[in-house]
Design an enzyme around this catalytic site. Structure first.
Site, mmCIF file in Angstrom:
data_model
loop_
_atom_site.group_PDB
_atom_site.id
_atom_site.type_symbol
_atom_site.label_atom_id
_atom_site.label_comp_id
_atom_site.label_asym_id
_atom_site.label_seq_id
_atom_site.Cartn_x
_atom_site.Cartn_y
_atom_site.Cartn_z
ATOM 1 N N GLU A 1 48.438 47.000 33.481
ATOM 2 C CA GLU A 1 47.286 47.701 32.515
ATOM 3 C C GLU A 1 46.465 48.764 33.192
ATOM 4 O O GLU A 1 45.985 49.617 32.466
ATOM 5 C CB GLU A 1 46.532 46.245 31.997
ATOM 6 C CG GLU A 1 47.367 45.707 30.897
ATOM 7 C CD GLU A 1 47.893 44.391 31.785
ATOM 8 O OE1 GLU A 1 48.589 43.561 31.084
ATOM 9 O OE2 GLU A 1 47.917 44.497 33.016
ATOM 10 N N PHE B 1 43.297 29.821 25.987
ATOM 11 C CA PHE B 1 44.051 30.417 27.183
ATOM 12 C C PHE B 1 43.999 31.643 26.842
ATOM 13 O O PHE B 1 43.936 32.283 26.061
ATOM 14 C CB PHE B 1 45.711 30.009 26.520
ATOM 15 C CG PHE B 1 46.461 30.629 27.523
ATOM 16 C CD1 PHE B 1 46.723 30.078 28.646
ATOM 17 C CD2 PHE B 1 47.538 31.651 26.815
ATOM 18 C CE1 PHE B 1 47.850 30.993 29.457
ATOM 19 C CE2 PHE B 1 48.405 32.125 27.625
ATOM 20 C CZ PHE B 1 48.608 31.674 28.917
ATOM 21 N N GLN B 2 43.867 32.417 28.120
ATOM 22 C CA GLN B 2 43.897 33.854 28.269
ATOM 23 C C GLN B 2 42.556 34.307 27.414
ATOM 24 O O GLN B 2 42.797 35.554 27.088
ATOM 25 C CB GLN B 2 44.805 34.546 27.970
ATOM 26 C CG GLN B 2 46.285 34.236 28.826
ATOM 27 C CD GLN B 2 47.418 35.352 28.553
ATOM 28 O OE1 GLN B 2 47.439 35.882 27.477
ATOM 29 N NE2 GLN B 2 48.174 35.604 29.613
ATOM 30 N N LYS C 1 42.710 37.923 17.367
ATOM 31 C CA LYS C 1 44.120 37.861 16.905
ATOM 32 C C LYS C 1 43.782 37.438 15.294
ATOM 33 O O LYS C 1 44.699 37.772 14.453
ATOM 34 C CB LYS C 1 44.570 36.410 17.601
ATOM 35 C CG LYS C 1 46.231 36.522 17.340
ATOM 36 C CD LYS C 1 46.821 35.436 18.289
ATOM 37 C CE LYS C 1 48.436 35.725 17.897
ATOM 38 N NZ LYS C 1 49.119 34.898 18.856
ATOM 39 N N MET D 1 40.683 57.931 55.224
ATOM 40 C CA MET D 1 39.335 58.003 55.342
ATOM 41 C C MET D 1 38.378 57.106 56.065
ATOM 42 O O MET D 1 37.621 57.466 56.765
ATOM 43 C CB MET D 1 38.480 58.356 53.931
ATOM 44 C CG MET D 1 37.145 58.940 53.790
ATOM 45 S SD MET D 1 37.001 60.376 54.657
ATOM 46 C CE MET D 1 37.355 61.662 53.151
#
Length: 631
Positions: free
Chosen positions: A99, A161-162, A211, A527
């Site tokens: 993602e 969940f999630q 949802k 760096m």
């Protein structure tokens, strides 16, 4: 979202009445509409009320908003939307491998097209994986709309969940975040999100959609009515302030145009060129503004900041007037703020009023779009010139030209016999040309790409300036190539950055996105190693990556490229650099990854060490310019 913590109504997508179908306007109403154009993006086709699900409304809204490309990865809470997305003939969905890659790709797409980039993810870890890219877009003012699925509204706050409070997480790093729990709100919220992301100071907007709102029925019509109380962007500068700025310019002897990324976001490069040539003053362009004023122009004196040119840094330090356009007095430009440009008055024009006088007090503050303000400056100066004659900056240019001649950006050949990374990057720019797009990761290679490639046009240089995100280059280049498929797109990456997001090479291969990746492989976190050399007595704690010369080469970047279906090339000798770059430029049917094995001892110079005045700029280790020779 933790138990017992109800959602604040302010975070919810406020309930609005369903917009009625558009009606014909009277003459007076039509005139009013012309004065205040419809803020809804896209072609604004009229869609009569139609029954559909919330998920279908998401897809249809994106189509009506003029979206062509989306970068995303499905999961349970966003799955209902992926079903109608499959049937869409107008939206190209590009399936990423992470993602974060979707977010950076949306950024790269937005940077080269000027249109909001769109990324989509599921709830929980899918949404939190977008956070880095959202924060990056926020810091660099990139227009982006991130759409995330959320658990059903009935279980929000129950640690389902999630489930993650992505609205709460992203509130500090977005222009606005929405939580949508009602299907009917979807068209309006998406239209508002695109409007907010692309107007005023651009930035990311999050739309989190439960949802049940995706699967629920609703009546879709278009265009929706946008009404955002309190969100008003000022575009035109105050005429009195513009005139005062012109008078201040006429009274100055050592003015400098301090140009930031806001001028690129405003698409005002042509206006800047006209103003700069009219006045004849020097121009410095920040890291985020590279290309907005041509590097080849005689008035361009370089990039300022921690790794800026001596001429640019000194121009700011010795100026008596900073004409600041779309810049924010970032600490990497100013060094110790109290010692920055101590003798200069400040004109500060910016579309974000919060930036003006935030770090440095402005003598003449001007709120508005530099797209509008710069032509107003030009007109005001023409009036001053007609009345009083043009100012003479020849003495000022004598100083700056001597600095440019005495302290050009350059590099020394490494003593270990390996290639100089600066030379590699310089040749990539010279052989590819200014019409290409160059996306850099973060670190030494980023600074070298800013220093040694000549930028002649805006939107050719992409990098993570504010947040400094390792892993930015490959997915940003991918998004840029989708947005500008006819341009050559290089990702100039370090061996450390490349290993964070190189999985998007699979996305590029599967979707025929033939970017070119130059891995500047110094086998270390360059760096960080440079700082360890300079400030930690060479104690190289955890910076060796074992990817380069005389190491175990884990991974072997050529084999990795081959495994992903790319062309993998390796260059280890100076005499092979040009031929290798030319070979990469000849391949356009798949991505190319070039492992440029370079010296780990090369450093980025000039450098202003952290915590000191810009007057203490070093041109090499323990070497400062000889100011006794300067005026």
């Amino acid at each position: 979202m933790s138990k017992g913590s109800p959602i604040s109504p302010a975070l919810m997508a406020a309930k609005q009445p369903t917009p009625a179908a558009p009606v014909h306007q009277s003459g007076r109403d039509a005139a009013a509409s012309a004065a205040h154009p419809n803020p809804v993006l896209g072609p604004n086709r009229v869609v009569p009320p139609t029954q559909m699900t919330g998920s279908e409304a998401i897809v249809r809204s994106l189509e009506e908003l003029g979206v062509d490309d989306i970068f995303g990865l499905p999961g349970g809470a966003i799955l209902p939307t992926y079903d109608p997305l499959m049937a869409s003939s107008k939206l190209r969905h590009i399936l990423v491998r992470h993602e974060q890659g979707a977010g950076h790709a949306a950024q790269g797409y937005a940077m080269v097209t000027g249109r909001p980039g769109v990324c989509i993810a599921t709830s929980g870890p899918g949404a939190t994986n977008l956070v880095t890219a959202i924060a990056d877009a926020h810091m660099d003012s990139v227009p982006m709309v991130a759409i995330t699925g959320q658990v059903s509204s009935a279980v929000i706050g129950s640690d389902a969940f999630q489930e993650a409070d992505i609205v709460g997480i992203t509130m500090p790093i977005t222009k606005h975040s929405y939580l949508v729990t009602k299907s009917q709100d979807i068209p309006r919220v998406l239209a508002e999100a695109f409007h907010i992301a692309s107007t005023g100071r651009p930035g990311p907007v999050l739309v989190d959609i439960a949802k049940d709102a995706q699967v629920g029925p609703m009546t879709f019509s278009w265009p929706p009515k946008i009404d955002i109380p309190g969100y008003r962007t000022v575009v035109r500068g105050h005429s009195k302030q513009v005139r005062e700025a012109a008078r201040l310019i006429m009274a100055s002897e050592r003015p400098v145009f301090y140009v930031g990324g806001g001028v690129i976001k405003a698409h005002a490069s042509a206006e800047l060129l006209e103003l700069a040539e009219l006045l004849g003053a020097p121009v410095v362009t920040t890291l985020m503004a590279r290309g907005v004023f041509p590097d080849s122009h005689p008035q361009h004196v370089g990039m300022p900041g921690m790794h800026g040119s001596v001429s640019a840094v000194t121009a700011l330090q010795q100026s008596d007037l900073l004409i600041t356009l779309g810049a924010r007095f970032d600490d990497r430009v100013t060094g110790v703020l109290s010692s920055f440009a101590p003798g200069a008055k400040v004109i500060h024009a910016d579309i974000d009023p919060a930036e003006i006088s935030k770090n440095r007090t402005a003598d003449v503050p001007i709120v508005g779009s530099v797209k509008e303000i710069i032509p107003e400056f030009t007109a005001a100066l023409r009036e001053q010139f007609a009345a009083n004659g043009a100012p003479d900056f020849s003495a000022w240019w004598t100083v700056l030209n001597r600095l440019r001649e005495s302290y050009p950006i350059g590099f020394t050949q490494p003593e270990d016999g390996l290639s100089a990374p600066q030379h590699v990057i310089q040749r990539i720019g010279e052989l590819t040309g200014p019409e290409a797009v160059y996306a850099a990761g973060v670190g030494q290679h980023q600074m070298w790409a800013a220093q040694f490639i000549k930028y002649e046009r805006p939107h050719a240089w992409l990098n993570s300036g504010g947040l400094g995100t390792m892993g930015y280059a490959v997915p940003a280049a991918m998004g840029a190539k989708v947005g500008n498929p006819d341009r050559v797109v290089w990702a100039i990456d370090g061996d450390g950055c490349f290993q964070m997001t190189n999985q998007e090479l699979a996305t590029c291969v599967i979707n025929n996105i033939p970017i070119k990746v130059a891995v500047i492989n110094n086998s270390s976190l360059g760096m960080v190693r440079q700082w360890q050399t300079l400030f930690y007595e060479g104690r190289y704690s955890n910076t060796d990556l074992n990817t380069g010369h005389n190491t175990v080469r884990v991974p072997d970047f050529v084999k990795l490229a081959d495994a992903y279906g790319c062309v993998g090339l390796r260059c280890e000798r100076d005499e092979d650099i040009d031929a290798t770059i030319q070979r990469a430029l000849e391949i356009n049917d798949r991505p190319v990854v070039v492992d440029f094995v370079v010296s780990r001892d090369s450093m980025v110079w000039p450098m202003v060490p952290s915590g000191v005045s810009n007057d203490l700029i070093q041109i090499a280790r323990n070497m400062t310019p000889d100011w006794e020779q300067e005026d």
